[in-house]
Design a protein around this motif. Structure first.
Motif, PDB file in Angstrom:
ATOM      1  N   UNK A 130      49.245  34.387  40.766  1.00  0.00           N
ATOM      2  CA  UNK A 130      48.267  34.595  39.690  1.00  0.00           C
ATOM      3  C   UNK A 130      46.910  34.994  40.260  1.00  0.00           C
ATOM      4  N   UNK A 131      46.508  34.355  41.345  1.00  0.00           N
ATOM      5  CA  UNK A 131      45.200  34.660  41.944  1.00  0.00           C
ATOM      6  C   UNK A 131      45.123  36.114  42.384  1.00  0.00           C
ATOM      7  N   UNK A 132      46.202  36.632  42.984  1.00  0.00           N
ATOM      8  CA  UNK A 132      46.172  38.029  43.406  1.00  0.00           C
ATOM      9  C   UNK A 132      46.122  38.966  42.204  1.00  0.00           C
ATOM     10  N   UNK A 133      46.811  38.601  41.129  1.00  0.00           N
ATOM     11  CA  UNK A 133      46.815  39.436  39.929  1.00  0.00           C
ATOM     12  C   UNK A 133      45.462  39.414  39.229  1.00  0.00           C
ATOM     13  N   UNK A 134      44.853  38.229  39.147  1.00  0.00           N
ATOM     14  CA  UNK A 134      43.526  38.113  38.540  1.00  0.00           C
ATOM     15  C   UNK A 134      42.506  38.877  39.374  1.00  0.00           C
ATOM     16  N   UNK A 135      42.628  38.767  40.706  1.00  0.00           N
ATOM     17  CA  UNK A 135      41.718  39.486  41.591  1.00  0.00           C
ATOM     18  C   UNK A 135      41.875  40.991  41.435  1.00  0.00           C
ATOM     19  N   UNK A 136      43.115  41.446  41.293  1.00  0.00           N
ATOM     20  CA  UNK A 136      43.360  42.875  41.110  1.00  0.00           C
ATOM     21  C   UNK A 136      42.728  43.370  39.815  1.00  0.00           C
ATOM     22  N   UNK A 137      42.927  42.644  38.725  1.00  0.00           N
ATOM     23  CA  UNK A 137      42.340  43.061  37.449  1.00  0.00           C
ATOM     24  C   UNK A 137      40.817  43.030  37.505  1.00  0.00           C
ATOM     25  N   UNK A 138      40.241  42.030  38.176  1.00  0.00           N
ATOM     26  CA  UNK A 138      38.786  41.960  38.309  1.00  0.00           C
ATOM     27  C   UNK A 138      38.259  43.141  39.119  1.00  0.00           C
ATOM     28  N   UNK A 139      39.004  43.519  40.145  1.00  0.00           N
ATOM     29  CA  UNK A 139      38.601  44.649  40.970  1.00  0.00           C
ATOM     30  C   UNK A 139      38.673  45.950  40.192  1.00  0.00           C
ATOM     31  N   UNK A 140      39.701  46.083  39.349  1.00  0.00           N
ATOM     32  CA  UNK A 140      39.834  47.290  38.524  1.00  0.00           C
ATOM     33  C   UNK A 140      38.662  47.389  37.551  1.00  0.00           C
ATOM     34  N   UNK A 141      38.306  46.293  36.927  1.00  0.00           N
ATOM     35  CA  UNK A 141      37.157  46.271  36.015  1.00  0.00           C
ATOM     36  C   UNK A 141      35.880  46.671  36.748  1.00  0.00           C
ATOM     37  N   UNK A 142      35.760  46.274  38.012  1.00  0.00           N
ATOM     38  CA  UNK A 142      34.567  46.569  38.808  1.00  0.00           C
ATOM     39  C   UNK A 142      34.529  48.008  39.311  1.00  0.00           C
ATOM     40  N   UNK A 143      35.641  48.730  39.190  1.00  0.00           N
ATOM     41  CA  UNK A 143      35.730  50.092  39.731  1.00  0.00           C
ATOM     42  C   UNK A 143      35.156  51.101  38.737  1.00  0.00           C
ATOM     43  N   UNK A 144      33.879  50.968  38.454  1.00  0.00           N
ATOM     44  CA  UNK A 144      33.224  51.788  37.450  1.00  0.00           C
ATOM     45  C   UNK A 144      32.444  52.933  38.093  1.00  0.00           C
ATOM     46  N   UNK A 145      32.452  54.118  37.474  1.00  0.00           N
ATOM     47  CA  UNK A 145      31.654  55.212  38.012  1.00  0.00           C
ATOM     48  C   UNK A 145      30.178  54.836  38.047  1.00  0.00           C
ATOM     49  N   UNK A 146      29.536  55.147  39.166  1.00  0.00           N
ATOM     50  CA  UNK A 146      28.146  54.757  39.346  1.00  0.00           C
ATOM     51  C   UNK A 146      27.981  53.441  40.066  1.00  0.00           C
TER      52      UNK A 146
END
Length: 272
Positions: A130-146
């Motif tokens: 779960x921790x790796x999955x939550x971390x992955x989703x958090x990283x995707x959210x953080x991958x914003x242009x700019x």
């Protein structure tokens, strides 16, 4: 050198990503108590050949490793977390299995990984996954242009810290496109608002992986399989993501109807 992709090129990567996501979901359903790792490897070889794809792993020969990698999957069990060499091993009740694969279709690559427990799950293993999955989703959210590359790394490290897991930053994510490994390196820990600016057209593989109680690793004698140094369980999740003007686009999402690692019930199920 970092190559930024056009919308058309990202769309072509998405075709590859769809296949990778579908096959990973399929393999996670095949994985069960009594299944040999080589059965999973040969299943994937057949599906890749049927699709007309090419494995990024076959003949992969980085600075580490002992000779070229002659498999299409990385299969890592229990304390193994990365680059697990498929071998004659029958999955046992409660094994934690990480499946990692990357292929090229029509010149464009996609890379993804998931972790599941076969048979009876240990709650501690489910929490680690779960921790790796939550971390992955958090990283995707953080991958914003700019934004900055460090925003992605900090998001992963922040989730690991919240779960109480240490982070090894030696191996992490990477750019991807025409080949499996391109610039930049995407660390699993870092400082927000630091690093290169995230611009539309950047395509990266984001892959948080954690060991339960150490940030140290060791290699098997095969030169490939990476394990936790203290023998503790490990887990790994990964998606290929494109930065677009509208935000991050996940190219390797798995079908919702497949076996989902985030669903504890599915982790304890065996293949029908």
């Amino acid at each position: 050198m970092i190559e930024f992709k056009s919308a058309e090129e990202i769309a072509r990567m998405a075709v590859t990503g769809q296949f990778v996501g579908e096959l990973l979901a399929e393999l996670s359903g095949v994985a069960a108590v009594g299944v040999n790792l080589m059965d999973l490897e040969h299943h994937a070889r057949r599906r890749i050949a049927e699709r007309g794809a090419e494995s990024c792993y076959w003949d992969y020969a980085p600075s580490f490793g002992r000779g070229p990698f002659r498999n299409v999957l990385c299969l890592s069990v229990n304390d193994a977390v990365l680059h697990g060499l498929p071998h004659d091993y029958v999955l046992r009740d409660g094994d934690l299995l990480s499946i990692d694969m990357a292929v090229v279709i029509d010149g464009w690559a996609a890379d993804s990984a998931l972790s599941v427990v076969v048979g009876t799950p240990d709650p501690a293993d489910l929490r680690l996954i779960e921790a790796t999955e939550v971390a992955l989703e958090a990283a995707i959210v953080a991958a914003q242009p700019g934004g900055r590359l460090g925003d992605i790394s900090a998001a992963i490290g922040g989730v690991a810290d919240s779960y109480g897991y240490p982070v090894n930053a030696e191996f992490g994510g990477h750019g991807i496109g025409r080949t499996m490994h391109e610039a930049p390196h995407v660390s699993n820990n870092g400082r927000a608002r630091r690093g290169m600016k995230l611009e539309p057209g950047l395509t990266i593989a984001i892959e948080p992986w954690f060991c339960r109680s150490t940030d140290k690793i060791k290699f098997d004698a095969d030169g490939w399989t990476i394990r936790s140094a203290d023998g503790s369980r490990t887990a790994h999740s990964e998606h290929t993501v494109a930065i677009t003007a509208a935000g991050p686009q996940v190219l390797t999402r798995r079908p919702a109807h497949g076996r989902t690692p985030a669903d504890p019930a599915s982790r304890s199920a065996t293949a029908s």
